[in-house]
Design a protein around this motif. Structure first.
Motif, mmCIF file in Angstrom:
data_model
loop_
_atom_site.group_PDB
_atom_site.id
_atom_site.type_symbol
_atom_site.label_atom_id
_atom_site.label_comp_id
_atom_site.label_asym_id
_atom_site.label_seq_id
_atom_site.Cartn_x
_atom_site.Cartn_y
_atom_site.Cartn_z
ATOM 1 N N THR A 29 0.826 -1.210 0.000
ATOM 2 C CA THR A 29 0.000 0.000 0.000
ATOM 3 C C THR A 29 0.860 1.260 0.000
ATOM 4 O O THR A 29 0.522 2.247 -0.649
ATOM 5 C CB THR A 29 -0.990 0.021 1.187
ATOM 6 O OG1 THR A 29 -0.270 -0.067 2.412
ATOM 7 C CG2 THR A 29 -1.978 -1.124 1.102
ATOM 8 N N ILE A 32 2.127 1.906 -3.606
ATOM 9 C CA ILE A 32 1.086 2.524 -4.433
ATOM 10 C C ILE A 32 0.931 3.995 -4.057
ATOM 11 O O ILE A 32 0.967 4.876 -4.917
ATOM 12 C CB ILE A 32 -0.253 1.764 -4.280
ATOM 13 C CG1 ILE A 32 -0.120 0.360 -4.872
ATOM 14 C CG2 ILE A 32 -1.400 2.545 -4.932
ATOM 15 C CD1 ILE A 32 -1.253 -0.576 -4.504
ATOM 16 N N LYS A 45 -4.507 9.482 -12.798
ATOM 17 C CA LYS A 45 -4.795 8.053 -12.661
ATOM 18 C C LYS A 45 -4.919 7.709 -11.185
ATOM 19 O O LYS A 45 -4.219 8.239 -10.344
ATOM 20 C CB LYS A 45 -3.691 7.201 -13.306
ATOM 21 C CG LYS A 45 -3.492 7.479 -14.784
ATOM 22 C CD LYS A 45 -4.671 7.011 -15.597
ATOM 23 C CE LYS A 45 -4.386 7.194 -17.086
ATOM 24 N NZ LYS A 45 -5.446 6.670 -17.920
ATOM 25 N N ALA A 47 -5.626 4.838 -7.771
ATOM 26 C CA ALA A 47 -4.909 3.766 -7.076
ATOM 27 C C ALA A 47 -4.993 2.443 -7.835
ATOM 28 O O ALA A 47 -3.996 1.716 -7.928
ATOM 29 C CB ALA A 47 -5.447 3.600 -5.658
ATOM 30 N N LEU A 48 -6.149 2.122 -8.388
ATOM 31 C CA LEU A 48 -6.297 0.862 -9.115
ATOM 32 C C LEU A 48 -5.411 0.855 -10.363
ATOM 33 O O LEU A 48 -4.759 -0.140 -10.662
ATOM 34 C CB LEU A 48 -7.764 0.623 -9.496
ATOM 35 C CG LEU A 48 -8.078 -0.733 -10.092
ATOM 36 C CD1 LEU A 48 -7.657 -1.863 -9.141
ATOM 37 C CD2 LEU A 48 -9.563 -0.844 -10.401
ATOM 38 N N TRP A 49 -5.351 1.984 -11.058
ATOM 39 C CA TRP A 49 -4.483 2.085 -12.233
ATOM 40 C C TRP A 49 -3.023 1.932 -11.810
ATOM 41 O O TRP A 49 -2.250 1.246 -12.475
ATOM 42 C CB TRP A 49 -4.697 3.427 -12.944
ATOM 43 C CG TRP A 49 -3.956 3.496 -14.247
ATOM 44 C CD1 TRP A 49 -4.435 3.153 -15.476
ATOM 45 C CD2 TRP A 49 -2.604 3.913 -14.438
ATOM 46 N NE1 TRP A 49 -3.461 3.328 -16.432
ATOM 47 C CE2 TRP A 49 -2.312 3.787 -15.815
ATOM 48 C CE3 TRP A 49 -1.598 4.365 -13.601
ATOM 49 C CZ2 TRP A 49 -1.076 4.115 -16.356
ATOM 50 C CZ3 TRP A 49 -0.358 4.684 -14.143
ATOM 51 C CH2 TRP A 49 -0.107 4.564 -15.512
ATOM 52 N N LEU A 51 -1.865 0.366 -9.138
ATOM 53 C CA LEU A 51 -1.695 -1.041 -8.777
ATOM 54 C C LEU A 51 -1.452 -1.869 -10.035
ATOM 55 O O LEU A 51 -0.498 -2.659 -10.095
ATOM 56 C CB LEU A 51 -2.955 -1.529 -8.043
ATOM 57 C CG LEU A 51 -2.949 -2.951 -7.522
ATOM 58 C CD1 LEU A 51 -3.716 -3.012 -6.206
ATOM 59 C CD2 LEU A 51 -3.570 -3.909 -8.511
ATOM 60 N N ASN A 52 -2.275 -1.693 -11.040
ATOM 61 C CA ASN A 52 -2.125 -2.456 -12.291
ATOM 62 C C ASN A 52 -0.812 -2.139 -12.999
ATOM 63 O O ASN A 52 -0.178 -3.036 -13.554
ATOM 64 C CB ASN A 52 -3.315 -2.193 -13.222
ATOM 65 C CG ASN A 52 -4.569 -2.877 -12.727
ATOM 66 O OD1 ASN A 52 -4.515 -3.932 -12.101
ATOM 67 N ND2 ASN A 52 -5.718 -2.274 -12.990
#
Length: 189
Positions: A29, A32, A45, A47-49, A51-52
């Protein structure tokens, strides 16, 4: 000695086990969050972007960049904070002649946390640099010793203590709240 719940060694081992477990979640975490804060990911962008993109570029390993360095910060921190906290509580109770209540335990937690934060700030600086991955010029950081030496040689010893005041303040305040709440909860349960 081990098995004695009041022994410093018990506090140290228990605290280290807790920190290692917490780091398994905290480090990914932090990676990120720090990449987003440093602007290393594309603007706008989420957090999910992020992460990916970490996973696409580095796989699972990318989430654990700085894991060992984080442990190198957290383990000394807990080895200092928890035994110091327990010793301060015990000494204060002995000095006052009464058990340490939650307010005074909070003060002990604040002082022990602030001291541990100050002492371990160089580890925090190195950990942050490793998690960010590179400096403002794009030059990669590589490993604990290399990063420590590079900061020392290029920026001087003072750079290893950047952010010490906010770190000591927020950990001191956090220690007051955490240990005060912990001891208060123990008192009322």
């Amino acid at each position: 000695s081990l098995g004695n719940p009041h022994a410093s060694s018990t506090h140290m081992i228990a605290a280290c086990a807790g920190e290692i477990s917490a780091c398994l979640i905290r480090v990914p975490t932090e990676n990120i969050k720090q990449k987003m804060q440093a602007g290393i990911v594309e603007k706008g962008k989420g957090a999910l972007w992020t992460l990916n993109s970490i996973f696409a570029a580095q796989g699972l390993k990318g989430f654990y960049a700085g894991f060992y360095t984080t442990l190198m910060r957290e383990i000394p921190f807990t080895l200092i904070q928890f035994p110091m906290y327990e010793k301060m509580k015990t000494s204060l109770a002995k000095f006052r002649g009464i058990p340490t209540d939650s307010f005074w335990a909070a003060a002990c937690g604040s002082a022990s946390g602030a001291f541990a934060a100050a002492v371990t700030t160089p580890f925090d600086v190195v950990k942050t640099r490793l998690m960010l991955g590179s400096d403002t010029k794009g030059v990669q950081y590589k490993g604990l010793n290399s990063t420590f030496t590079r900061i020392l040689n290029e920026e001087g010893a003072k750079a290893l203590f950047r952010g010490i005041l906010p770190r000591v303040m927020w950990i001191g305040i956090g220690g007051f709240v955490f240990f005060g709440s912990y001891e208060f909860s123990r008192e009322i349960l």
